[in-house]
Design an enzyme around this catalytic site. Structure first.
Site, PDB file in Angstrom:
ATOM      1  N   GLU A 133       0.923  -1.287  -0.083  1.00  0.00           N
ATOM      2  CA  GLU A 133      -0.171   0.033   0.152  1.00  0.00           C
ATOM      3  C   GLU A 133       0.934   1.135  -0.069  1.00  0.00           C
ATOM      4  O   GLU A 133       0.522   2.116  -0.637  1.00  0.00           O
ATOM      5  CB  GLU A 133      -0.953  -0.073   1.315  1.00  0.00           C
ATOM      6  CG  GLU A 133      -1.912  -1.359   1.219  1.00  0.00           C
ATOM      7  CD  GLU A 133      -2.638  -1.357  -0.107  1.00  0.00           C
ATOM      8  OE1 GLU A 133      -2.981  -0.239  -0.825  1.00  0.00           O
ATOM      9  OE2 GLU A 133      -3.326  -2.264  -0.244  1.00  0.00           O
ATOM     10  N   GLU A 206      -0.883  -3.037  -9.778  1.00  0.00           N
ATOM     11  CA  GLU A 206      -0.789  -4.152  -8.762  1.00  0.00           C
ATOM     12  C   GLU A 206       0.536  -5.004  -8.762  1.00  0.00           C
ATOM     13  O   GLU A 206       1.228  -5.163  -7.977  1.00  0.00           O
ATOM     14  CB  GLU A 206      -1.999  -5.102  -8.651  1.00  0.00           C
ATOM     15  CG  GLU A 206      -3.151  -4.676  -8.421  1.00  0.00           C
ATOM     16  CD  GLU A 206      -3.285  -3.662  -7.246  1.00  0.00           C
ATOM     17  OE1 GLU A 206      -2.749  -4.363  -6.056  1.00  0.00           O
ATOM     18  OE2 GLU A 206      -3.650  -2.648  -7.189  1.00  0.00           O
TER      19      GLU A 206
END
Length: 287
Positions: A133, A206
């Site tokens: 993150e 991602e």
């Protein structure tokens, strides 16, 4: 600069959809003006308030070091390693295991984890998730994700309003500025188009965030293990997630239906795990 360009392109594409909705649903110059105005307001709100909207969508609650010392110190330690300000730390009251980051830049960022992920992962696995993150924050992915979610949500809302107008307003003929066919196309195609635009920029980020997390922690296998555990958990305990904000999450909150799998906003966990294990193999060869 690359992500800033993507964000601008994304805003332009989604704004075009909002303007088209105004033109076809309301009709004529007035509809066009309303569409442009709504797009302008949505862009401003999504740019400056998208982080707050995302946190509110998941009912995330801020926590202090005193309230969640282990989590807070982990975020702080990894942020220092990444040379960015420590973002706000939030916990989502959900038994589903997931996490996300949001904010327009590292100075206005937040990391949120669910209560479920705190219970499901080991410390090393959670560290990998937090590093993932933080990498999104470093890469400015969080702005693109939050903006796309906010504008896509607005498009879905307007399309829903258009459906109510069609069914309860009885439609309007073209002489009065309405366009029933345009309204029907808006209702069916606008949310789909917004989703496709999101997918076009979501999946590749991602892999980049996974690689960044592996570099930040030096432990790609821990994140690979976390992703496998999170997917298993998501199948058992699907997370109640707003579809517009699903791209923010580290892993898809499975609902088990065909459409949710068809429009996955993330690459498969198997692909991500393979990529992480390749990184680990390269590290060992380099030693």
């Amino acid at each position: 600069m690359g992500n800033q360009f993507k964000t601008a392109a994304l805003l332009a594409a989604l704004s075009g959809l909002l303007i088209a909705i105004g033109y076809y649903v309301i009709g004529g110059p007035m509809g066009l003006i309303i569409g442009i105005g709504f797009a302008a307001v949505t862009n401003l709100v999504s740019w400056y308030q998208s982080d707050k909207i995302a946190l509110a969508a998941y009912r995330a609650q801020p926590v202090t070091e005193a309230e969640a010392p282990g989590l807070y110190r982990m975020v702080e330690r990894l942020s220092q390693r990444a040379n960015i300000p420590t973002p706000g730390v939030y916990i989502v009251p959900s038994s589903g295991a997931n996490a996300f980051a949001t904010g327009r830049d590292p100075e206005h960022a937040a990391v949120a984890v669910t209560q479920g992920i705190l219970n499901a992962l080991t410390e090393e696995e959670l560290e990998g998730v937090i590093a993932h993150e933080l990498t999104h924050i470093i890469n400015r992915d969080t702005l693109t994700q939050a903006v796309s979610a906010t504008v896509a949500g607005a498009i879905s809302f307007v399309a829903q309003m258009a459906s109510y107008s069609l069914w309860f307003g009885g439609g309007r003929d073209s002489d009065r500025g309405g366009n029933v066919l345009g309204t029907i196309l808006t209702i069916t195609l606008a949310p789909l188009a917004a989703t496709v635009i999101q997918l076009a920029i979501s999946r590749t980020r991602e892999f980049s965030a996974d690689a960044g997390a592996a570099k930040l922690t030096g432990n790609p296998r821990a994140l690979a293990s976390a992703l496998q555990r999170l997917e298993s958990n998501a199948r058992q305990i699907p997370m109640d997630a707003n579809p517009a904000f699903e791209p923010l999450l580290i892993i898809n909150p499975f609902s088990g239906n065909f459409l949710s799998n068809l429009f996955r906003t993330h690459p498969s966990t198997e692909q991500r795990v393979k990529a992480l294990l390749k990184i680990e193999q390269k590290r060992f060869r380099a030693i």
